[in-house]
Design a protein around this motif. Structure first.
Motif, short mmCIF file in Angstrom:
data_model
loop_
_atom_site.label_atom_id
_atom_site.label_comp_id
_atom_site.label_asym_id
_atom_site.label_seq_id
_atom_site.Cartn_x
_atom_site.Cartn_y
_atom_site.Cartn_z
N ASP A 1 45.61 39.36 50.49
CA ASP A 1 45.77 40.04 49.20
C ASP A 1 46.75 39.30 48.29
O ASP A 1 46.54 39.21 47.09
CB ASP A 1 46.15 41.51 49.37
N GLN A 2 47.79 38.69 48.86
CA GLN A 2 48.73 37.91 48.06
C GLN A 2 48.06 36.66 47.49
O GLN A 2 48.28 36.30 46.33
CB GLN A 2 49.94 37.50 48.91
N LEU A 3 47.24 36.03 48.29
CA LEU A 3 46.51 34.84 47.85
C LEU A 3 45.58 35.18 46.68
O LEU A 3 45.53 34.46 45.68
CB LEU A 3 45.71 34.25 49.00
N LEU A 4 44.88 36.30 46.80
CA LEU A 4 43.96 36.71 45.73
C LEU A 4 44.70 37.06 44.45
O LEU A 4 44.23 36.75 43.35
CB LEU A 4 43.10 37.88 46.20
N LYS A 5 45.88 37.68 44.58
CA LYS A 5 46.70 37.97 43.40
C LYS A 5 47.17 36.67 42.75
O LYS A 5 47.11 36.51 41.54
CB LYS A 5 47.91 38.83 43.77
N TRP A 6 47.64 35.76 43.57
CA TRP A 6 48.16 34.48 43.10
C TRP A 6 47.08 33.69 42.36
O TRP A 6 47.35 33.03 41.36
CB TRP A 6 48.70 33.71 44.29
N GLN A 7 45.84 33.79 42.82
CA GLN A 7 44.73 33.08 42.19
C GLN A 7 44.17 33.83 40.98
O GLN A 7 43.28 33.34 40.32
CB GLN A 7 43.62 32.82 43.20
N GLY A 8 44.69 35.02 40.71
CA GLY A 8 44.26 35.78 39.54
C GLY A 8 42.93 36.50 39.71
O GLY A 8 42.34 36.96 38.74
N VAL A 9 42.45 36.62 40.96
CA VAL A 9 41.19 37.30 41.22
C VAL A 9 41.37 38.81 41.15
O VAL A 9 40.48 39.52 40.70
CB VAL A 9 40.64 36.89 42.60
N GLU B 1 44.52 42.16 40.61
CA GLU B 1 45.84 42.50 40.09
C GLU B 1 46.63 43.36 41.06
O GLU B 1 47.85 43.36 41.03
CB GLU B 1 45.72 43.21 38.75
N THR B 2 45.92 44.11 41.94
CA THR B 2 46.59 45.01 42.87
C THR B 2 46.00 44.90 44.26
O THR B 2 44.86 44.43 44.43
CB THR B 2 46.44 46.48 42.42
N GLY B 3 46.77 45.35 45.26
CA GLY B 3 46.27 45.37 46.63
C GLY B 3 45.06 46.28 46.78
O GLY B 3 44.19 46.02 47.61
N GLY B 4 44.99 47.33 45.98
CA GLY B 4 43.85 48.24 46.03
C GLY B 4 42.55 47.53 45.67
O GLY B 4 41.50 47.84 46.23
N GLN B 5 42.63 46.60 44.77
CA GLN B 5 41.44 45.83 44.42
C GLN B 5 41.01 44.95 45.58
O GLN B 5 39.81 44.78 45.83
CB GLN B 5 41.70 44.98 43.18
N ALA B 6 41.96 44.41 46.32
CA ALA B 6 41.63 43.61 47.50
C ALA B 6 40.93 44.49 48.52
O ALA B 6 39.96 44.06 49.16
CB ALA B 6 42.89 43.00 48.11
N LYS B 7 41.40 45.70 48.68
CA LYS B 7 40.79 46.64 49.62
C LYS B 7 39.32 46.87 49.27
O LYS B 7 38.45 46.89 50.14
CB LYS B 7 41.55 47.97 49.61
N PHE B 8 39.02 47.02 47.99
CA PHE B 8 37.64 47.21 47.53
C PHE B 8 36.77 46.04 47.97
O PHE B 8 35.69 46.23 48.52
CB PHE B 8 37.61 47.37 46.01
N TRP B 9 37.22 44.80 47.71
CA TRP B 9 36.44 43.61 48.06
C TRP B 9 36.24 43.51 49.57
O TRP B 9 35.16 43.16 50.03
CB TRP B 9 37.13 42.34 47.56
#
Length: 74
Positions: free
Chosen positions: A14-22, A24-32
């Motif tokens: 989730d930190q990697l995805l935030k860092w890459q701008g994919v 904005e929040t951990g909740g979005q990572a959970k969705f993916w």
């Protein structure tokens, strides 16, 4: 395939995805993750905080593919 350089020995997905701008929040990572859209080294990820290490290949279906490499301290 784009390369992503990280300095620590590992980073959470989730930190990697935030860092890459994919995302904005951990909740979005959970969705993916729950949608089965993220693979690490060809395997579907089941946890958003999975540790990602240099050498890993992270793929988000229809978005991007990255190879994680070790960053230098230069």
């Amino acid at each position: 395939m784009e390369e992503i350089s990280i300095k620590p020995p590992a980073i959470q997905l989730d930190q990697l995805l935030k860092w890459q701008g994919v995302i904005e929040t951990g909740g979005q990572a959970k969705f993916w993750v729950e949608a089965g859209k993220i693979r690490v080294n060809g395997t579907v990820v089941s946890e958003r905080r999975k540790k990602i290490h240099p050498g890993d290949v992270v793929e988000i279906e229809g978005v991007a593919v990255w190879k994680v490499v070790a960053g230098s301290d230069r």
